[in-house]
Design an enzyme around this catalytic site. Structure first.
Site, mmCIF file in Angstrom:
data_model
loop_
_atom_site.group_PDB
_atom_site.id
_atom_site.type_symbol
_atom_site.label_atom_id
_atom_site.label_comp_id
_atom_site.label_asym_id
_atom_site.label_seq_id
_atom_site.Cartn_x
_atom_site.Cartn_y
_atom_site.Cartn_z
ATOM 1 C CG ASP A 406 -1.914 1.065 1.320
ATOM 2 O OD1 ASP A 406 -2.239 1.642 0.268
ATOM 3 O OD2 ASP A 406 -2.411 1.345 2.439
ATOM 4 C CD GLU A 409 -0.131 5.342 -3.998
ATOM 5 O OE1 GLU A 409 0.396 5.563 -2.895
ATOM 6 O OE2 GLU A 409 -0.943 4.428 -4.192
ATOM 7 C CG ASP A 483 -8.321 4.449 0.121
ATOM 8 O OD1 ASP A 483 -8.172 3.208 0.222
ATOM 9 O OD2 ASP A 483 -7.574 5.271 0.689
HETATM 10 O O1 MIG Z 1 -4.147 6.166 4.184
HETATM 11 O O2 MIG Z 1 -3.680 0.927 5.693
HETATM 12 O O3 MIG Z 1 -5.957 2.160 0.319
HETATM 13 O O4 MIG Z 1 -6.887 -0.080 1.701
HETATM 14 O O5 MIG Z 1 -6.889 0.048 4.495
HETATM 15 C C1 MIG Z 1 -4.798 4.961 4.374
HETATM 16 C C2 MIG Z 1 -4.849 1.645 5.821
HETATM 17 C C3 MIG Z 1 -3.830 3.819 4.208
HETATM 18 C C4 MIG Z 1 -5.003 3.024 2.313
HETATM 19 C C5 MIG Z 1 -5.445 1.813 1.581
HETATM 20 C C6 MIG Z 1 -6.484 1.074 2.389
HETATM 21 C C7 MIG Z 1 -5.903 0.710 3.727
HETATM 22 C C8 MIG Z 1 -5.428 1.978 4.449
HETATM 23 N N1 MIG Z 1 -4.454 2.681 3.600
#
Ligand code: MIG
Length: 814
Positions: A406, A409, A483
């Site tokens: 996650d 980017e 999200d």
């Molecule tokens: O800023 O890890 O898209 O699936 O549950 C949020 C917490 C960070 C974004 C991800 C989401 C995940 C969440 N993450």
């Protein structure tokens, strides 16, 4: 700003930018020559190189300072060969001819025209211009009835005509609206379709780029702000040819482990070991199939990657072993940010061994993310990627086979939402600024993760899920679309988004089922799960503080419907796995816009509230509340209602009944679908691999022909790369008064665990008087495992059961 310094009269304040943007272009062609298969064309102001990769593809790269650099990003696989076209020079033009294309460079203007051998224009790159600051813009002709596809993960509808998009991997928590130009993934591939002629343009530039099909009327533009304008022109003529060639260029999915095709359950966050175990037991007690449970950021010790919180998860190894017994795997989240904490081993190593991204001046770049102030590994360095990959032994030694990347980017909690553009990446001796390679960061992280996991998994296949990526990411990871929200509109938007991702080389993708942010509802969860059960990647995930959305959160009726659809996914596992295999070989998406199979049908150019699973299964989700019917478009042919068996003539719209427990599905007559037994997890080795081939709409006429090849392997290791797989070819051919069924193992390196093969002729147009070599038996005898054939009076279906690997042909006589 202080009014009493001379900054008060800063030129920008008074006149706007001090330097006017002056666009330059090539000027006239001055000379050209061939160098090692590259055709170098020098204009007055700059040059371009043309390289033909095949009869249908060429690369066109601008070089402005006379330095020719034909290296590529890691998106492009090493190409085995290039071809040399016939070149002809006239007064006006330089002409390159391959067996499929005629490419003409206008010597006065540098305009590039691509025609077929009949002389029809396929594409025209009218002009290319650039600014002194290094931004480039190319103008392409567009017809009034041009259609556009691809571009990876974007909001809005399927056809991108009239839209404008930016490629700059961005963490967008704000609702994904049609106007949002950049999301988490950047796939700079634009597919242009005009009256049955299709081509793609892939811009291999991992900095910021723009595709504008909105602003110029008769033209569209492709621009980039840094780096080189380096495109691959990919001719079809069919859209399938473009997808096949693009995925040959940038790679196809690696066959995932079968368990990754199961149902995944996630939430931000399942907070502790006890909650995880209770969740797993609920799935098993309720007979809702499930293969994976996710651990979101709370599993870690204060968000330090490669750690477990000792209080919430006192015994991860024990928990994971116990879950594995139940057929459930754990996938933990791993973000790129490493907490700045000198007592934390990963951080200390990263600093001491110089793995973190730095500014040119030498200081480490720090950004604020979950763990607080954090440093970011420089994945452009091979040794850093290996270091990161190696640390995954921490997870594999606990019995973990999958990782969730996650925030790659990379997302940073600041105004830019990412790393400073002037951070330097060392890039194995060829330093680049972050601005130049931003879109590669997430892919490099997932590549390092995939490779590291693979090294520590004793020949088993790893699974990596990623949020960010660039072209080629499909080789390393599946993708979820970030999200979204629990809005009906976002459920509907997931269709075109996933369909265009499939056309852009990303077949293994899916949204958060039920929606991530905001609160889902009973109906929304039902409808979204019905649809999601057929998406290549199938995960229910929701955000902290939202209403619970596990399958049983809304009472028994909802739970029953959800169970039925998830179970259907598991029964269809042989077919689904087969589609993944096909995708790994040909690049064809698993979920397909109707347009991919029916490119000549004018009704489907922007059809994206229904889709095909593989070539033959039409799925029409309900995506509005309180709805019990919907229109469905059926293309030419005969279609069987999956639920009722009713036959429909295609080439028209029908009104499909859709009470809450029904998602309309249709199977094309002449299709074969392989179904297996219901399991509670995909890789249940105790279960029999018995498979039933459902043959739709068979007729005892020579016009009826159907074929299917079932691919099978152990679903878990890389042994298939050494021939340990089987391909079972089924061929059904009609003739006057009879139907022949041929069964043949084309490859035989893997033996599935079964004694029988089953065939069901769904609604055949005839009743067999007999089947040579087979006795007619009762349905009960057949169900009890006896060899023979039987007629199901209630449905009209013919059921056949034969021993596996013994009969090569059956003749059914009408
Ligand atoms: O800023 O890890 O898209 O699936 O549950 C949020 C917490 C960070 C974004 C991800 C989401 C995940 C969440 N993450």
């Amino acid at each position: 700003m202080m009014e009493d310094t001379s900054e008060a009269i800063h030129p920008d304040k008074v006149d706007g930018p001090a330097v006017q943007e002056v666009w330059s272009s090539f000027g006239q062609l001055r000379e050209w020559r061939e160098y090692d298969g590259a055709y170098l064309c020098h204009g007055q102001n700059a040059g371009a190189a043309l390289v033909f990769l095949s009869d249908a593809e060429f690369r066109f790269k601008v070089f402005s300072e006379g330095v020719l650099d034909l290296s590529t990003t890691i998106a492009v696989l090493p190409q085995k060969e290039i071809i040399r076209p016939d070149v002809e020079e006239s007064e006006q033009e330089l002409i390159f001819r391959t067996s499929m294309l005629v490419v003409t460079l206008d010597k006065q203007t540098f305009a590039l025209t691509v025609k077929d051998h009949e002389g029809s224009e396929i594409a025209r790159q009218e002009s290319i211009s650039w600014t002194p600051r290094g931004a480039t813009n190319a103008l392409f002709n567009m017809q009034e009835d041009s259609h556009f596809y691809g571009l990876g993960e974007k909001s809005s509808f399927l056809d991108k005509r009239g839209e404008r998009y930016t490629m700059w991997n961005t963490d967008v928590y704000a609702p994904h609206m049609p106007e949002i130009e950049a999301l988490y993934e950047s796939i700079p591939l634009l597919i242009h379709m005009h009256q049955g002629s299709t081509y793609g343009v892939f811009l291999d530039n991992p900095g910021r780029s723009d595709f504008d099909m909105r602003s110029h009327g008769v033209a569209y533009t492709i621009g980039c702000t840094t780096g080189s304008y380096d495109i691959y022109f990919i001719y079809g003529p069919e859209i399938k040819d473009v997808v096949r060639r693009y995925t040959a260029l940038t790679g196809r999915i690696t066959l995932p482990p079968k368990w990754a095709l199961g149902y995944h359950q996630s939430r931000y966050s399942y907070m502790d070991q006890q909650e995880v175990m209770e969740l797993a037991h609920s799935f098993r007690e309720k007979n809702i199939p499930c293969d994976v449970i996710y651990l979101d950021i709370h599993y870690m010790d204060e968000y330090r990657v490669f750690t477990f919180d000792k209080i919430r998860f006192p015994d991860p190894k024990g928990m994971i072993a116990e879950l594995k017994e139940m057929g459930i795997r754990i996938i933990p989240i791993v973000d790129p940010g490493v907490k700045k904490d000198p007592k934390y081993r990963i951080y200390r190593e990263g600093v001491q061994e110089e793995h973190f991204c730095r500014h040119l001046e030498g200081d480490i770049y720090y950004g604020n993310v979950w763990p607080g102030i954090s440093a970011f590994p420089d994945f452009t360095e091979t040794r850093t990627a290996q270091w990161w990959g190696d640390h995954h032994a921490f997870y594999t030694s606990l019995g973990i086979d999958g990782i969730w990347n996650d925030m790659n980017e990379p997302a940073v909690f600041n105004e830019l939402k990412t790393m400073d553009p002037d951070v330097m990446h060392l890039n194995d001796g060829d330093p680049m600024t972050h601005e130049e390679i931003h879109n590669l960061y997430g892919m490099l992280m997932s590549k390092a993760t995939y490779e590291g996991m693979k090294q520590h998994m004793n020949g088993r296949r790893p699974f990596v899920l990623t949020r960010a990526g660039y072209s080629g990411i499909q080789r390393y990871a599946a993708i979820w679309t970030g999200d979204n929200r629990s809005f009906w509109e976002h459920m509907a938007m997931a269709m075109p988004m996933i369909l265009n991702m499939g056309l852009s080389g990303l077949p293994f993708a899916g949204p958060d089922i039920g929606g991530f942010a905001h609160h889902t509802s009973d109906q929304l969860l039902v409808r979204w799960t019905q649809m999601g059960a057929f998406f290549p990647y199938c995960r229910n995930h929701s955000a902290i503080g939202t209403i619970r959305q596990e399958p049983w959160s809304f009472g028994e009726q909802v739970e029953d419907i959800i169970r039925e659809y998830i179970s259907l996914r598991y029964r269809w596992m042989p077919h689904l796995y087969n589609l993944f295999y096909e995708s790994s070989r040909t690049g064809m998406p698993i979920l397909r816009p109707v347009l991919l199979e029916y490119p000549r049908d004018p009704k489907v150019t922007n059809l994206c509230d229904q889709f095909l699973l593989g070539p033959d299964v039409m799925i029409a989700p309900v995506y509005r509340p309180d709805t019990d019917c919907r229109t469905v478009y059926l293309p030419e042919g005969i279609w069987h209602d999956y639920w009722t068996g009713e036959k429909h003539e295609g080439g028209r719209h029908i009104l499909a009944p859709a009470p809450l427990d029904v998602m309309p599905m249709y199977i094309r007559a002449g299709a074969i679908i392989a179904e297996g037994e219901l399991r509670q997890y995909a890789a249940d080795h105790r279960a029999d691999d018995v498979v039933t081939f459902h043959i739709y709409g068979a007729e005892a006429k020579s016009s009826f022909q159907a074929e299917y090849t079932l691919y099978e392997d152990d679903g878990e290791t890389f042994a298939h790369e050494n021939g340990k797989y089987s391909r079972l070819h089924i061929r059904v051919s009609g003739e006057e008064g009879a139907l022949a069924l041929s069964i043949r193992y084309m490859d035989d390196g893997y033996q599935a665990q079964r004694e029988h093969l089953r065939f069901t002729l769904r609604q055949p147009a005839f009743t067999p008087a007999g089947i040579d070599q087979l006795e007619r038996i009762t349905l009960d005898e057949l169900a009890a495992g006896q060899i023979g054939w039987s007629l199901d009076d209630s449905s009209g279906d013919i059921l056949i059961q034969i021993p596996d690997r013994q009969l090569e042909q059956l003749i059914l006589r009408a």
